[in-house]
Design an enzyme around this catalytic site. Structure first.
Site, short mmCIF file in Angstrom:
data_model
loop_
_atom_site.label_atom_id
_atom_site.label_comp_id
_atom_site.label_asym_id
_atom_site.label_seq_id
_atom_site.Cartn_x
_atom_site.Cartn_y
_atom_site.Cartn_z
N ASP A 1 0.95 -1.38 -0.03
CA ASP A 1 0.03 0.07 -0.14
C ASP A 1 0.84 1.15 -0.12
O ASP A 1 1.91 1.41 0.62
CB ASP A 1 -0.88 -0.25 1.19
CG ASP A 1 -1.70 1.24 1.34
OD1 ASP A 1 -2.58 1.29 0.45
OD2 ASP A 1 -1.72 1.70 2.29
N GLU B 1 2.04 0.01 -4.87
CA GLU B 1 0.91 0.95 -5.23
C GLU B 1 1.68 2.33 -5.27
O GLU B 1 2.41 2.90 -4.48
CB GLU B 1 -0.23 0.93 -4.25
CG GLU B 1 -1.17 2.00 -4.79
CD GLU B 1 -2.12 2.48 -3.61
OE1 GLU B 1 -3.30 3.02 -3.62
OE2 GLU B 1 -1.61 2.53 -2.22
#
Length: 191
Positions: free
Chosen positions: A159, A188
């Site tokens: 993330d 990400e």
């Protein structure tokens, strides 16, 4: 849904041509989105148990479906025990350098945190982790190694990977690829 619910739908997913399941955070947290993790080693009871997840991974593999977990290591939740120790003990906490605290004592954690401690999206419920700290790196490396060895996951999505230190990601890559050279690692990047 639940982990057992996904397992029950695997035949349907395979018939549709699904080859990978990407699961948003599945770990214990105080919210439904679970990006404010309290415990990275405990599956949220609302979703099921560790055995439910092991079954999901094994059954998915039988159908040629891979399983990827969302790893939220840029920040934790306020229930994370290391953060609670910092809240209680301040600079005397052994976890003080795990976070970016500017001022102590800390305010109500439901309020904005901009001038007291760094957090994800300036929210008081997600204190930012210091991913340059070797203790933080070791802690999460061990967590990920457990996921790969015990749960047999096929991938990890980091993330907000652009907000995690490069050295952290390089350590993860080296360590996890030794366990499974085929492990898919994805970062990400927010644009």
């Amino acid at each position: 849904g639940s982990l057992a619910g996904i397992t029950a739908k695997l035949d349907h997913l395979a018939e549709m041509g699904v080859t990978i399941l990407y699961l948003n955070p599945i770990f214990e947290a105080a919210s439904n989105h679970r990006y404010n993790t309290a415990d990275y080693s405990v599956i949220d009871p609302m979703l099921g148990t560790e055995e439910d997840f092991k079954t999901l991974c094994a059954e998915a593999k039988k159908r040629g479906i891979r399983v990827m977990l969302d790893a939220v290591f840029n920040h934790s939740g306020t229930e994370f025990p290391q953060w609670q120790d910092v809240v209680e003990k301040g600079p005397d906490s052994p976890y003080w350098d795990w976070f970016f605290v500017q001022q102590w004592p800390l305010p109500s954690l439901k309020l904005g945190s901009r001038d007291k401690f760094h957090s994800f999206a300036f929210t008081g419920m997600m204190p930012k982790l210091n991913t340059n700290n070797p203790e933080v790196v070791d802690y999460f490396r061990e967590i990920c190694e457990y996921w790969v060895k015990e749960w047999k996951i096929d991938g990890i999505r980091f993330d907000v990977g652009n907000e995690v230190s490069h050295s952290f990601l390089k350590t993860m890559n080296r360590s996890l690829k030794r366990l499974n050279p085929e492990l898919f690692l994805l970062g990400e990047i927010w644009m």
